[in-house]
Design a protein around this motif. Sequence first.
Motif, short mmCIF file in Angstrom:
data_model
loop_
_atom_site.label_atom_id
_atom_site.label_comp_id
_atom_site.label_asym_id
_atom_site.label_seq_id
_atom_site.Cartn_x
_atom_site.Cartn_y
_atom_site.Cartn_z
N ASP A 154 -2.07 -6.90 2.14
CA ASP A 154 -1.88 -8.27 2.53
C ASP A 154 -1.02 -8.38 3.79
O ASP A 154 -0.03 -7.66 3.93
CB ASP A 154 -1.23 -9.05 1.38
CG ASP A 154 -1.21 -10.54 1.66
OD1 ASP A 154 -0.22 -11.01 2.23
OD2 ASP A 154 -2.18 -11.21 1.30
N ARG A 155 -1.39 -9.30 4.68
CA ARG A 155 -0.65 -9.44 5.94
C ARG A 155 0.81 -9.82 5.69
O ARG A 155 1.69 -9.42 6.45
CB ARG A 155 -1.33 -10.49 6.81
CG ARG A 155 -0.67 -10.75 8.16
CD ARG A 155 -0.77 -9.54 9.07
NE ARG A 155 -0.11 -9.79 10.33
CZ ARG A 155 -0.71 -10.24 11.42
NH1 ARG A 155 -2.02 -10.48 11.38
NH2 ARG A 155 -0.07 -10.42 12.54
N SER A 156 1.08 -10.59 4.65
CA SER A 156 2.45 -11.00 4.37
C SER A 156 3.33 -9.80 4.04
O SER A 156 4.53 -9.80 4.35
CB SER A 156 2.50 -12.02 3.23
OG SER A 156 2.04 -11.43 2.02
N GLU A 163 4.39 -8.39 7.36
CA GLU A 163 5.42 -9.20 8.01
C GLU A 163 6.78 -8.99 7.35
O GLU A 163 7.81 -8.90 8.02
CB GLU A 163 5.03 -10.69 7.95
CG GLU A 163 3.74 -11.04 8.64
CD GLU A 163 3.82 -10.91 10.16
OE1 GLU A 163 4.94 -10.68 10.67
OE2 GLU A 163 2.78 -11.02 10.82
N THR A 164 6.80 -8.88 6.02
CA THR A 164 8.05 -8.63 5.31
C THR A 164 8.62 -7.27 5.68
O THR A 164 9.82 -7.11 5.91
CB THR A 164 7.83 -8.71 3.79
OG1 THR A 164 7.38 -10.03 3.46
CG2 THR A 164 9.11 -8.41 3.03
#
Length: 261
Positions: free
Chosen positions: A80-82, A85-86
């Motif tokens: 997942d892209r999130s 980013e995290t």
Amino acid sequence: MPLRGLLARPILLLALPFAASCVQQGDFGRPAPTAWNSLIGAAGPLTARVQGEPVSLFPFTDDERTLRERAWRYLMPARDRSLFETALSDLTRAGLPAEWRPTDPAGYFEAILAENARSPVSRYRRLSDDVTADGRLIPAFAETAARVVRADLNRLRSLPFIRTLDDADVRGAAMRVAENRCLIAWVRREAALREEAYRYALEHLLVAVPGEEAIGAERTLAFLTARRRLLDPLLPVDAEARCGLAPAAGAGPQATLVTKG
């Protein structure tokens, strides 16, 4: 607060010395290592103070968005892209958590052996396909990264000459530059580790199930090595260590991060 009013705030002003240092050139025209060291030294304490906030509140430039898109496709396209980013936010603040760190080179080889392959040919083909896919992603990323690095140098050069900047502006600039540099360092580190894992797999496949297909796999590895070297000039050699992606060279105390340019 005007920029000159920041002189009483030494932590924020750590971002300013390398605005001048970044102009200095090291070997082969690369930015001098002291500029990068100062940047990481400044951005680390700054980002540690803003837990729960994005790394920088500045909007992304087109190249910064493209850089993140290409880095995500290279580093973790199936996740997942999130999560990406995290991980990038954590990396810029304090280094990647242990679960994000790569395993030993043998892991990829063991995964190939664990697959239900009908013949050794399919294992060599899987290796060659993975190597080629990685190699094809690197040039576009390197081209975008070079533009981002140049833009960040211009960003830092401008800081001493703008009188209307306040604390948030200086902090945002320092954090965004650190985020960009650490993302590039992350991709460069991952590229080197993957090449190591691919070479380990090829060498052990050659012993376990020797075949003429190893010649083609060796050629694809040479292709990847040439592509990976496009990442080398983008940052100083110790960038991965400064971002917490790799151990610092030597066993002594950590070198001073902020130096006078």
